[in-house]
Design an enzyme around this catalytic site. Sequence first.
Site, PDB file in Angstrom:
ATOM      1  N   HIS A 167       0.799  -1.234  -0.090  1.00 17.53           N
ATOM      2  CA  HIS A 167      -0.132  -0.015  -0.132  1.00 17.53           C
ATOM      3  C   HIS A 167       1.067   1.147  -0.066  1.00 17.53           C
ATOM      4  O   HIS A 167       1.931   1.124   0.587  1.00 17.53           O
ATOM      5  CB  HIS A 167      -1.054  -0.006   1.284  1.00 17.53           C
ATOM      6  CG  HIS A 167      -2.035  -0.899   1.089  1.00 17.53           C
ATOM      7  ND1 HIS A 167      -2.024  -2.281   0.946  1.00 17.53           N
ATOM      8  CD2 HIS A 167      -3.394  -0.760   1.103  1.00 17.53           C
ATOM      9  CE1 HIS A 167      -3.208  -2.786   0.743  1.00 17.53           C
ATOM     10  NE2 HIS A 167      -3.916  -1.798   0.826  1.00 17.53           N
ATOM     11  N   LYS A 608     -14.218   4.997   5.824  1.00 18.21           N
ATOM     12  CA  LYS A 608     -14.253   5.915   4.775  1.00 18.21           C
ATOM     13  C   LYS A 608     -15.848   6.024   4.449  1.00 18.21           C
ATOM     14  O   LYS A 608     -16.296   7.096   4.418  1.00 18.21           O
ATOM     15  CB  LYS A 608     -13.500   5.806   3.838  1.00 18.21           C
ATOM     16  CG  LYS A 608     -13.674   6.992   2.716  1.00 18.21           C
ATOM     17  CD  LYS A 608     -12.521   6.942   1.604  1.00 18.21           C
ATOM     18  CE  LYS A 608     -12.662   6.082   0.561  1.00 18.21           C
ATOM     19  NZ  LYS A 608     -13.946   6.438  -0.507  1.00 18.21           N
TER      20      LYS A 608
END
Length: 969
Positions: A167, A608
């Site tokens: 990531h 999120k």
Amino acid sequence: MLEQETRREKDAPLRYDIRTLGDALGQAIKRYGGYTVFDTVERLRISCKRLRECTDLLAHASDTEAQRLHAEIHELDQEITHIVATCDLDTAVDVIRAFTVYFHLVNTAEQYHRIRRRQVYEETPHHTPQRGSLAALIAFFKEQQLSQETLQQLLDSLAIELVFTAHPTEATRRSLITKTSRIAGLLEDRDHGKIKTPRQQKSWQHNLEGTIDLLWRTDAVRRVRPQPIDEIKMGIYYLDEVLYQALPDLYAEFEDLLHEVYPQAQVPPFLRLGSWIGGDQDGNPFVGPETMHTALRLQREHIINHYRDTIELLAQEYSQSLSHTRITPELQEAIEHDTLLLPQYDQELGPQTALEPYRRKLSFIWKRLGATITPPSSTEPYTQTFAPQSRQKARPSIAFSSAEELLTELRLIQDSLLADGETELARGDLAHLIRQVELFGFYFVALDVRQHSARHANAVAELLQLTGLCQEDYRTLDEPARLRILEKLLQDPRVLTRPGLKLSDDTWHIIHTFQAIRQARDEYGKRAVSCYVISMSNSLSDLLEVQFFCKEFGLDDLPIVPLFETIEDLHNCTDILDQAFTHPVYSVYLANCQRQQQVMLGYSDSSKDGGILTSSWELYEAQLRLAALGRKHGIGITIFHGRGGAIGRGGGPIYEAVLGQPPGTVNGHIRITEQGEMLSFKYGLYEIAIRNMELVVAGVARASIPDERIIEKYVHPHAPEEWRDVMRELSSKAHARYRDLIYNDPAFITFFEQATPVSELGWLNIGSRPARRAKNRAIEELRAIPWVFSWMQSRYVLPSWYGVGSALEEYIADHPEHLELLRHMYHHWPFLGAFLDNLQMTLSKADMHIAQRYTSLVEDPALRQRISQQIQEEYERTRKLVISIVGGENLLDTSRVLQESIKRRNPYVDPLSYFQVELIQRLRVLGGPLMLRKDEEESATEQDLERARLTSAVLLTINGIAAGLRNTG
């Protein structure tokens, strides 16, 4: 007060280290940046520190004193703004670099101090074991009078895997990581009394200053975006430099401690490493079948070279002569077989070695590993053919067919040593090597492959249309119709993906991926590719589509792992899996996987999507339902936790996180991602890697003791229904508040894009993967990493706390007794304890005074005022209520070490934030970020050259703030 004095005494060596490193950096700045840069750094440092002191004093000031402090804060703010605004760009860049290097040095000092404190615990006679340590775990076993049988049952049930991902959150370059590791080594040398004479002290100082000089003269920001091969090599760096030794050493320490209390305990290889680096295709067009094979090939070369180096050293050491030792018949037979297999090499060894059986046997193993290191297919690591290939026959006959064969050979040597009474040798370096081969095989670290569910559906749809098996567009069908088609495909023995089909590149990519997995498992062993992860899973057809491609290439036991990422998917995951477990085709496949099902839960996207409180609670509830579902069907459920580094992406202290999992959901089995900047933070230094892994082992073992009485009383009690009702109510309120701002306010996206450096982040070369899944502005399409990273940079840290304060306020408002209930829950429920402690940390890292500077970047004054005020009010609401629940006068009064670390950093982060706002403002006026290649600079306009220089400066501030806050995404 006594506690503070004790803490100050414990941290005195850390303060001394920071002063030493800071002084050396100051000299480097004077030498290479000049006195103007040094003086600017000092002016900013002093002013920002004083501004922080005034802000802290405000909390307990009288009205008159508060008025004076506000005036001083305003004056200091104006002074800092003026210094930053009047800096020429060259000076600004060097000042930014100075603060950035300082943070790398402070980070190194703090990491080494963790090592120092661990050593102090171990060296203190009759000490209380450090919390979360293996010693503390075994002391707990002893206190609870855990029997030998129960302990062995626990050890045999453990299956822990730490999975490295690529990531894009590692903002620190490898060049800087290696240099800071060298500095940690110098601090250790001084600590351990290796610097005794004046000459040694002088040499030590020269080494320190030379390394800091190199840090100063090294680019902090990558000039070129890393490719997958760079990420693969970075992952191998941690394996080579730290984990090859640290992981087996952790096992050795565990065994030694266990055997003091449980002398008969057998420790199986329950802790392993996994990786997505080279296999994670989701949203990354640069990762494909060939990168997976490249990763496995390079890992194979590195691990076998490690084995050969160790075996060479053992062969040099094992000089026992047949005149003075006896070997077992089995070992003698194996040596005779090797002699026939390698007659020429046997002659090269010479007549003396013929009299030294252990050296002779180890030399044969070394030679055979040389033939094993690079398979014949290495010149063509990935071949796009459809015939399943068995590569074993093509390999030279002297090569090992598998790591298991190597283990058999090494154990022959070990058994022979034990039979002849050479116990210390058998349990020394040889045992260490055997453990390494058990853990790393011939692939070093197993790969997962990941792809988005929509890519599989698109590929199935194209295949069905091209072959005439479905006239309609498969993607437009409802779920029952899809399932009927997939059942027929899975029950049909014919292969649909034949050569010569005129398919799109995207569909061939999917087909070649499964073909490559088959080839990799044939070549490197089944464990080399451990599972297939489906991003954004939301239906049974998502699983069956992958099962179809597995069937096409004869993969009948590759674990299929759905990844549930949104709040809705977390709600529905048990319904989908309940359907899967009873499905006639999938249940047969599951039987091939020993009735074990991995389920990955996405912390980042769920946060999120619904906010931190709702995400945390839904993840908790989902795990309870999954555990119950597993018991209902007799299927072992392993939760794969997709945690990021920041709290907004599921990060936080790992020991508390594991103990905070619902009771009955761990059961010894767990997988956890280790992402981005967490790799250098947790695995950059040997001792830190040991500490991190022992925290995981201690947490999982403690949470998995097969005794419900112990779990209920000492680990994680079952939450009363009243507590769960409280969390459901809080979750609902926080979710509504969060969604109202983030998704339901159409102007919010404009505020976000202008008040954070999200558009500039895309130019920071920290990963090969794009920041968005699709090319539009919607927050839904923005990946969780840049979402969290942007808010961290602007010091709002919004994803990690927004919505919590309103939920708490509304819950307590009409019922003051609810506050006492929340306090009780905090102290007696590990889940809520871990959640609120993480919240304290993120609220401490947030800074509304600095965040207000970023709002000046918002062009519409009304929008700026409306949303910034809304966020500030929610922050203050959340801060006050969290303190009222956890206790104390300030955030993190319950965690002084972390509180001091953040206080130590903030005055040095602040100048970078002032610079970032100023530079972004200038850059956006000129048209936004721009990077120029060397060959483009000659023909570029003055404005474009200035844009490029400003872009580089902004990226430096991003890197520096990330280092200062110890978080990116």
